[in-house]
Design an enzyme around this catalytic site. Sequence first.
Site, PDB file in Angstrom:
ATOM      1  CE  LYS A 251      -4.416   1.099   0.352  1.00 20.34           C
ATOM      2  NZ  LYS A 251      -5.533   0.440  -0.318  1.00 20.34           N
TER       3      LYS A 251
ATOM      4  N   GLY B  49     -26.345   1.278   2.718  1.00 18.46           N
ATOM      5  CA  GLY B  49     -25.544   2.050   1.768  1.00 18.46           C
ATOM      6  C   GLY B  49     -25.831   1.636   0.336  1.00 18.46           C
TER       7      GLY B  49
ATOM      8  N   GLY C 230     -24.405   3.142  -2.429  1.00 19.16           N
ATOM      9  CA  GLY C 230     -23.411   3.895  -3.204  1.00 19.16           C
ATOM     10  C   GLY C 230     -22.893   3.024  -4.331  1.00 19.16           C
TER      11      GLY C 230
ATOM     12  CE1 TYR D 162     -28.534   2.319  -9.014  1.00 24.53           C
ATOM     13  CE2 TYR D 162     -26.586   1.540 -10.167  1.00 24.53           C
ATOM     14  CZ  TYR D 162     -27.865   2.058 -10.195  1.00 24.53           C
ATOM     15  OH  TYR D 162     -28.458   2.316 -11.394  1.00 24.53           O
TER      16      TYR D 162
HETATM   17  P1  NAD Z   1     -19.566   4.593  -1.723  1.00 27.12           P
HETATM   18  O1  NAD Z   1     -19.045   5.770  -0.987  1.00 27.12           O
HETATM   19  O2  NAD Z   1     -19.805   4.712  -3.184  1.00 27.12           O
HETATM   20  O3  NAD Z   1     -20.925   4.061  -1.058  1.00 27.12           O
HETATM   21  C1  NAD Z   1     -21.160   4.067   0.298  1.00 27.12           C
HETATM   22  C2  NAD Z   1     -22.550   4.629   0.506  1.00 27.12           C
HETATM   23  O4  NAD Z   1     -22.878   4.499   1.893  1.00 27.12           O
HETATM   24  C3  NAD Z   1     -22.672   6.113   0.141  1.00 27.12           C
HETATM   25  O5  NAD Z   1     -23.720   6.279  -0.787  1.00 27.12           O
HETATM   26  C4  NAD Z   1     -22.973   6.793   1.470  1.00 27.12           C
HETATM   27  O6  NAD Z   1     -23.849   7.881   1.339  1.00 27.12           O
HETATM   28  C5  NAD Z   1     -23.609   5.660   2.246  1.00 27.12           C
HETATM   29  N1  NAD Z   1     -23.510   5.810   3.700  1.00 27.12           N
HETATM   30  C6  NAD Z   1     -22.539   6.382   4.435  1.00 27.12           C
HETATM   31  N2  NAD Z   1     -22.831   6.313   5.735  1.00 27.12           N
HETATM   32  C7  NAD Z   1     -24.006   5.671   5.836  1.00 27.12           C
HETATM   33  C8  NAD Z   1     -24.822   5.298   6.916  1.00 27.12           C
HETATM   34  N3  NAD Z   1     -24.484   5.560   8.176  1.00 27.12           N
HETATM   35  N4  NAD Z   1     -25.977   4.654   6.654  1.00 27.12           N
HETATM   36  C9  NAD Z   1     -26.329   4.365   5.382  1.00 27.12           C
HETATM   37  N5  NAD Z   1     -25.608   4.713   4.309  1.00 27.12           N
HETATM   38  C10 NAD Z   1     -24.455   5.350   4.539  1.00 27.12           C
HETATM   39  O7  NAD Z   1     -18.526   3.406  -1.403  1.00 27.12           O
HETATM   40  P2  NAD Z   1     -18.416   1.971  -2.076  1.00 27.12           P
HETATM   41  O8  NAD Z   1     -17.375   2.023  -3.131  1.00 27.12           O
HETATM   42  O9  NAD Z   1     -19.765   1.408  -2.366  1.00 27.12           O
HETATM   43  O10 NAD Z   1     -17.761   1.184  -0.865  1.00 27.12           O
HETATM   44  C11 NAD Z   1     -18.531   0.777   0.246  1.00 27.12           C
HETATM   45  C12 NAD Z   1     -17.662  -0.073   1.168  1.00 27.12           C
HETATM   46  O11 NAD Z   1     -17.134  -1.169   0.423  1.00 27.12           O
HETATM   47  C13 NAD Z   1     -16.443   0.663   1.734  1.00 27.12           C
HETATM   48  O12 NAD Z   1     -16.192   0.153   3.019  1.00 27.12           O
HETATM   49  C14 NAD Z   1     -15.323   0.260   0.799  1.00 27.12           C
HETATM   50  O13 NAD Z   1     -14.063   0.327   1.421  1.00 27.12           O
HETATM   51  C15 NAD Z   1     -15.718  -1.178   0.508  1.00 27.12           C
HETATM   52  N6  NAD Z   1     -15.173  -1.719  -0.730  1.00 27.12           N
HETATM   53  C16 NAD Z   1     -15.468  -1.154  -1.932  1.00 27.12           C
HETATM   54  C17 NAD Z   1     -14.932  -1.682  -3.089  1.00 27.12           C
HETATM   55  C18 NAD Z   1     -15.251  -1.106  -4.435  1.00 27.12           C
HETATM   56  O14 NAD Z   1     -14.969  -1.760  -5.451  1.00 27.12           O
HETATM   57  N7  NAD Z   1     -15.842   0.075  -4.517  1.00 27.12           N
HETATM   58  C19 NAD Z   1     -14.086  -2.814  -3.024  1.00 27.12           C
HETATM   59  C20 NAD Z   1     -13.824  -3.391  -1.776  1.00 27.12           C
HETATM   60  C21 NAD Z   1     -14.369  -2.837  -0.630  1.00 27.12           C
END
Ligand code: NAD
Length: 359
Positions: free
Chosen positions: A83, A180, A182, A186
């Site tokens: 990292k 969530g 996001g 989604y």
């Molecule tokens: P994102 O920011 O796009 O989505 C997270 C969503 O959660 C946002 O829409 C936010 O408004 C919502 N949120 C925040 N606090 C909240 C709460 N208290 N209650 C309800 N909703 C809430 O992030 P993401 O890319 O979807 O990632 C989500 C998680 O998955 C993170 O922990 C990230 O580290 C992990 N992750 C993501 C990926 C990836 O490919 N994007 C890969 C591995 C792990």
Amino acid sequence: MSKFKVFDYMEKHRYEQVVYFHDKTTGLKGITCIHNTTLGPALGGTRLWNYESEDDAVLDCLRLARGMTYKAAAAGLNLGGGKSVLIGDATKVKNEAYFRALGRYVQSLNGRYITAEDVNTSTGDMDYVKMETDHVVGLEGKSGNPSPMTALGCFHGIRASLRFKFNDEDISKYTFAVQGAGQTGYYLIKYLIGANAKKIYFSEINDKHIARMKKEHPEVTFVKPDDIYAADVDVFCPCALGATINDETIPKLKATIVAGTANNVLFDEDIHGDVLKDKDILYAPDFVINAGGLINVYHELKEYNKGHATRDIEKIYDRLLEIYKIADKENIHTQLAAKVFAKNRIETINRLQDNYIKR
Ligand code: NAD
């Protein structure tokens, strides 16, 4: 004066290398940590954060690098864990020269470390890194947005969890609460709808994401963020923040499976891993079920082929079943079983190398 003893920490957790770098032209200031390269080059994104202290930065980098070792090993990839963190204000420091300077430091490691985007860095920033080094993945026009693939891996992981818990993975018989909606939540909801989930609830704090879900899928029911834990469902899917499974939230859970995309879901891995186990709630280890994006980006190191990446992501199903069986047999919580599984792979592959074969 630094209080944190980097060498003690490296020795305790068996890190290979920690590199500090500073570029006088751009002010780039950062650290790369390489935890373990037994299986292959260390891969992990570059995070840009305004850390309060250098100790905070190096500790974050060390922890994240070690997490990548387990994640890659458990995902069956020939990658190690690494990292980078950059210390700075993301609203002020970013420009072409800054990321090209980063690319030059990545290049200086000569392929021992491969970088990618992470918090506050984008695919556009990585295009600048690419001008100075080939050791960068997650570029525009290659493997693309990792989130749908992370969600796909999570969907297969949910199927495996249902199979293990109920011996039946027919999604249409089960109910889900997704925290969530996001990037990953989604897409997960879309996969669940595609498999005719019996009922889906979701929580969100971003009005745009709430409106998007209500417009596209009015059949998915919105619940307030604090109420999502107590939703009367079979599966709770944390897809927002880390540390959401803790002393306060566990007593509220009605779900008997916790399986989502979020990182570091358990506030304290050992304590809350055990509490879930004692309550007979099946926990899908985060770094195993959310590895779809990493598996996808790994395929960029060869000729990227979406079909091949998708097939490898499906293997999360079998991998989780194997981990659940280890947890059962050893009478340990599933997060610990996942670490045992990852370490076993590293140690076994390491032993193979005793036997010299000319290629
Ligand atoms: P994102 O920011 O796009 O989505 C997270 C969503 O959660 C946002 O829409 C936010 O408004 C919502 N949120 C925040 N606090 C909240 C709460 N208290 N209650 C309800 N909703 C809430 O992030 P993401 O890319 O979807 O990632 C989500 C998680 O998955 C993170 O922990 C990230 O580290 C992990 N992750 C993501 C990926 C990836 O490919 N994007 C890969 C591995 C792990």
